[in-house]
Design an enzyme around this catalytic site. Sequence first.
Site, PDB file in Angstrom:
ATOM      1  N   LYS A  23      -1.851 -73.741  25.593  1.00  0.00           N
ATOM      2  CA  LYS A  23      -3.072 -74.543  25.732  1.00  0.00           C
ATOM      3  C   LYS A  23      -3.782 -74.704  24.383  1.00  0.00           C
ATOM      4  CE  LYS A  23      -6.902 -72.421  27.010  1.00  0.00           C
ATOM      5  NZ  LYS A  23      -8.187 -72.460  26.332  1.00  0.00           N
ATOM      6  N   ASN A  24      -3.958 -73.590  23.669  1.00  0.00           N
ATOM      7  CA  ASN A  24      -4.786 -73.677  22.460  1.00  0.00           C
ATOM      8  C   ASN A  24      -4.086 -74.398  21.315  1.00  0.00           C
ATOM      9  OD1 ASN A  24      -6.905 -72.565  23.813  1.00  0.00           O
ATOM     10  ND2 ASN A  24      -6.581 -70.486  23.030  1.00  0.00           N
ATOM     11  N   CYS A 118     -21.133 -70.151  25.053  1.00  0.00           N
ATOM     12  CA  CYS A 118     -20.320 -70.313  26.253  1.00  0.00           C
ATOM     13  C   CYS A 118     -20.191 -68.994  26.964  1.00  0.00           C
ATOM     14  CB  CYS A 118     -18.973 -70.922  25.912  1.00  0.00           C
ATOM     15  SG  CYS A 118     -17.863 -69.723  25.258  1.00  0.00           S
ATOM     16  N   ARG A 123     -21.195 -69.077  19.964  1.00  0.00           N
ATOM     17  CA  ARG A 123     -20.010 -69.426  19.173  1.00  0.00           C
ATOM     18  C   ARG A 123     -20.370 -70.447  18.094  1.00  0.00           C
ATOM     19  NH1 ARG A 123     -15.262 -70.179  23.580  1.00  0.00           N
ATOM     20  NH2 ARG A 123     -13.913 -70.427  21.759  1.00  0.00           N
ATOM     21  N   PRO A 124     -20.861 -69.943  16.955  1.00  0.00           N
ATOM     22  CA  PRO A 124     -21.266 -70.853  15.878  1.00  0.00           C
ATOM     23  C   PRO A 124     -20.087 -71.653  15.334  1.00  0.00           C
ATOM     24  CG  PRO A 124     -21.270 -68.561  15.112  1.00  0.00           C
ATOM     25  CD  PRO A 124     -20.990 -68.522  16.580  1.00  0.00           C
ATOM     26  N   ILE A 125     -20.372 -72.804  14.734  1.00  0.00           N
ATOM     27  CA  ILE A 125     -19.286 -73.575  14.101  1.00  0.00           C
ATOM     28  C   ILE A 125     -19.615 -73.858  12.632  1.00  0.00           C
ATOM     29  CG2 ILE A 125     -18.424 -74.603  16.254  1.00  0.00           C
ATOM     30  CD1 ILE A 125     -19.711 -77.258  15.237  1.00  0.00           C
ATOM     31  N   GLN A 127     -18.574 -72.519   9.991  1.00  0.00           N
ATOM     32  CA  GLN A 127     -17.424 -72.545   9.065  1.00  0.00           C
ATOM     33  C   GLN A 127     -16.697 -73.895   9.100  1.00  0.00           C
ATOM     34  OE1 GLN A 127     -16.922 -69.910   6.867  1.00  0.00           O
ATOM     35  NE2 GLN A 127     -18.878 -69.407   7.819  1.00  0.00           N
ATOM     36  N   ASP A 306      -8.019 -62.701  23.624  1.00  0.00           N
ATOM     37  CA  ASP A 306      -7.720 -63.396  24.879  1.00  0.00           C
ATOM     38  C   ASP A 306      -6.896 -62.541  25.846  1.00  0.00           C
ATOM     39  OD1 ASP A 306      -9.128 -65.517  23.925  1.00  0.00           O
ATOM     40  OD2 ASP A 306      -7.395 -66.765  23.463  1.00  0.00           O
ATOM     41  N   ILE A 328     -14.174 -59.646  18.356  1.00  0.00           N
ATOM     42  CA  ILE A 328     -14.247 -61.084  18.050  1.00  0.00           C
ATOM     43  C   ILE A 328     -15.443 -61.744  18.743  1.00  0.00           C
ATOM     44  CG2 ILE A 328     -12.988 -63.278  18.039  1.00  0.00           C
ATOM     45  CD1 ILE A 328     -11.424 -61.171  16.511  1.00  0.00           C
ATOM     46  N   ARG A 398      -8.560 -73.608  34.049  1.00  0.00           N
ATOM     47  CA  ARG A 398      -8.690 -74.234  32.721  1.00  0.00           C
ATOM     48  C   ARG A 398      -7.464 -73.937  31.861  1.00  0.00           C
ATOM     49  NH1 ARG A 398     -14.599 -73.827  30.153  1.00  0.00           N
ATOM     50  NH2 ARG A 398     -13.413 -74.980  28.624  1.00  0.00           N
TER      51      ARG A 398
HETATM   52  C1  EPZ Z   1     -10.097 -69.854  19.642  1.00  0.00           C
HETATM   53  O1  EPZ Z   1     -11.501 -70.048  19.780  1.00  0.00           O
HETATM   54  C2  EPZ Z   1      -9.519 -69.969  21.030  1.00  0.00           C
HETATM   55  N1  EPZ Z   1      -9.810 -71.298  21.549  1.00  0.00           N
HETATM   56  C3  EPZ Z   1     -10.087 -68.892  21.926  1.00  0.00           C
HETATM   57  O2  EPZ Z   1      -9.400 -68.965  23.155  1.00  0.00           O
HETATM   58  C4  EPZ Z   1      -9.832 -67.523  21.300  1.00  0.00           C
HETATM   59  O3  EPZ Z   1     -10.481 -66.540  22.048  1.00  0.00           O
HETATM   60  C5  EPZ Z   1     -10.338 -67.491  19.860  1.00  0.00           C
HETATM   61  O4  EPZ Z   1      -9.783 -68.591  19.110  1.00  0.00           O
HETATM   62  C6  EPZ Z   1      -9.989 -66.209  19.119  1.00  0.00           C
HETATM   63  O5  EPZ Z   1      -8.592 -66.047  19.082  1.00  0.00           O
HETATM   64  C7  EPZ Z   1      -9.068 -72.314  21.179  1.00  0.00           C
HETATM   65  O6  EPZ Z   1      -8.119 -72.192  20.426  1.00  0.00           O
HETATM   66  C8  EPZ Z   1      -9.412 -73.626  21.773  1.00  0.00           C
HETATM   67  P1  EPZ Z   1     -12.730 -68.544  16.380  1.00  0.00           P
HETATM   68  P2  EPZ Z   1     -12.364 -70.382  18.505  1.00  0.00           P
HETATM   69  O7  EPZ Z   1     -13.363 -69.677  15.666  1.00  0.00           O
HETATM   70  O8  EPZ Z   1     -11.596 -71.234  17.593  1.00  0.00           O
HETATM   71  C9  EPZ Z   1     -16.830 -66.644  14.751  1.00  0.00           C
HETATM   72  C10 EPZ Z   1      -9.175 -68.854  25.505  1.00  0.00           C
HETATM   73  O9  EPZ Z   1      -9.441 -68.003  26.379  1.00  0.00           O
HETATM   74  N2  EPZ Z   1     -17.084 -67.965  14.126  1.00  0.00           N
HETATM   75  O10 EPZ Z   1     -11.457 -67.989  15.833  1.00  0.00           O
HETATM   76  O11 EPZ Z   1     -13.693 -70.836  18.965  1.00  0.00           O
HETATM   77  C11 EPZ Z   1     -16.869 -66.691  16.269  1.00  0.00           C
HETATM   78  O12 EPZ Z   1     -18.197 -66.576  16.742  1.00  0.00           O
HETATM   79  C12 EPZ Z   1     -10.114 -69.070  24.361  1.00  0.00           C
HETATM   80  O13 EPZ Z   1      -8.174 -69.588  25.536  1.00  0.00           O
HETATM   81  C13 EPZ Z   1     -18.159 -68.138  13.284  1.00  0.00           C
HETATM   82  O14 EPZ Z   1     -18.964 -67.208  13.043  1.00  0.00           O
HETATM   83  O15 EPZ Z   1     -12.524 -68.925  17.900  1.00  0.00           O
HETATM   84  C14 EPZ Z   1     -16.010 -65.528  16.639  1.00  0.00           C
HETATM   85  O16 EPZ Z   1     -16.758 -64.338  16.543  1.00  0.00           O
HETATM   86  C15 EPZ Z   1     -11.493 -68.608  24.532  1.00  0.00           C
HETATM   87  N3  EPZ Z   1     -18.351 -69.360  12.702  1.00  0.00           N
HETATM   88  C16 EPZ Z   1     -14.948 -65.499  15.534  1.00  0.00           C
HETATM   89  O17 EPZ Z   1     -15.502 -66.271  14.459  1.00  0.00           O
HETATM   90  C17 EPZ Z   1     -17.504 -70.408  12.918  1.00  0.00           C
HETATM   91  O18 EPZ Z   1     -17.727 -71.484  12.352  1.00  0.00           O
HETATM   92  C18 EPZ Z   1     -13.601 -66.114  15.911  1.00  0.00           C
HETATM   93  O19 EPZ Z   1     -13.791 -67.393  16.506  1.00  0.00           O
HETATM   94  C19 EPZ Z   1     -16.404 -70.223  13.760  1.00  0.00           C
HETATM   95  C20 EPZ Z   1     -16.206 -68.987  14.355  1.00  0.00           C
END
Ligand code: EPZ
Length: 433
Positions: A23-24, A118, A123-125, A127, A306, A328, A398
């Site tokens: 999925k991801n 969520c 979940r900040p973005i 970066q 996950d 995480i 999902r």
């Molecule tokens: C991906 O989420 C996956 N989703 C998640 O899968 C998974 O849990 C996660 O990676 C970790 O492996 C998809 O691929 C669609 P991250 P993502 O950015 O990309 C922080 C599932 O169950 N962060 O690697 O959102 C964040 O808060 C799901 O299938 C920032 O601070 O995860 C977290 O603590 C849920 N700033 C850490 O980094 C940012 O700009 C890792 O998040 C981005 C992230």
Amino acid sequence: MENQYIIKGGTPLHGEVNISGAKNAALGILAAAIMTDETVVIDNLPNVRDINVLLDAIEGIGATVNRISPHAVEINGSTISSMTIDYDSIRKIRASYYLLGALLGKYRRAQVALPGGCDIGSRPIDQHLKGFRALGASVNIEYGMINTEADQLRGNHIFLDVVSVGATINIMLASCMAEGKTIIENAAKEPHIVDVANFLNSMGAEIKGAGTDKIRITGVQRLHTSEYSIIPDQIEAGTFMIAAAATKGDVLIKNVIPKHLEAISVKLIEIGATVEEFDDAVRVSASQRLRHSQIKTLPYPGFPTDMQPQIATLLALSEGTSTVTESIFENRFKYVDELTRMGASIKVEGNVAIIEGVEGFTGTTISAPDLRAGAALVVAGLVSEGYTTVDSIKYIERGYENFEDKLNALGASMEKIPVDDERAVQKFKLKVG
Ligand code: EPZ
């Protein structure tokens, strides 16, 4: 109409299961597919809700989406007429923010609603946005929308402050058609990062180093058609591995890449399960109660967040005291209260769950708080004495394709029924005895 699962626990799982596409990886790949004006064919697509919602969002901006089969789609991005992804799409599927990187990379502008927190935490973005700015785009947040624009995107050296799957993918998308070279340092290394990079390369991008913490991207002028098959889902596979061990069963999990499952295999072996690796399958079995362990979630190749609720569920049944540290996400222990209602003994202190293993669970009515926790609660239902009903299975749907069918084919007794349908409950109970 809302559905729930009803499960009669107690049967060890036996047999073979085929794992669906990841999925991801698919979410990143579908967004990437709009970046060429030629038709792209994507195969081994998991037929799950998140994918279907993203395909709707892609259609919503004018791209042509042709579902050739439940597991294959043709996408043509030449007809795109809108650069805007509204809050409704983002609310349904956060990953529609990959269209920000894809549209910015292709058209040099995009407008996407800012996702909120969520079910698993804030979940900040930042970066992602830092990466777009480094490539020369302006990024402004107004009225809940992220507006990004660039006259020209220019490659840059980008250091991620946190290892982020989403930011790594979004920056790859935005930079693959930028002028010159981009380097992403401290990049995420998950298998789906590699798959998105491989897909972009199959469309003519020049991305090297995906799967390491330094990704080097040389911008190309245009991308072209491709036919691509998505890798198998590491987390779906891992969930079946845990289900096999928890039920003391013996399951051959097929269509997997065993290397992607190593962190899970090693833990299962450590606590006493048997894991056999084949070229594209793993076999997991257990015949007695497993042992305690210490687990900490980490970016790949560490133990995946996950898989945290699933392994915690298994440890809750294993002998001794285990600890599970979630490093995480901040809010990924919501299922603990539900497991406690089934008889588990778990105390959460900050980001650590301290688990005292119990001999067994008993069935009751529980609710899935999110996707992976929902799957873990189903596993708990499979090993519980009596009947378990799991509500809010929309979360599970999902990301797990035909979850109940795949489990039933392994000998489980479960059914998807409408919520509050007493007759369906009685019918199920009569059937399974
Ligand atoms: C991906 O989420 C996956 N989703 C998640 O899968 C998974 O849990 C996660 O990676 C970790 O492996 C998809 O691929 C669609 P991250 P993502 O950015 O990309 C922080 C599932 O169950 N962060 O690697 O959102 C964040 O808060 C799901 O299938 C920032 O601070 O995860 C977290 O603590 C849920 N700033 C850490 O980094 C940012 O700009 C890792 O998040 C981005 C992230």
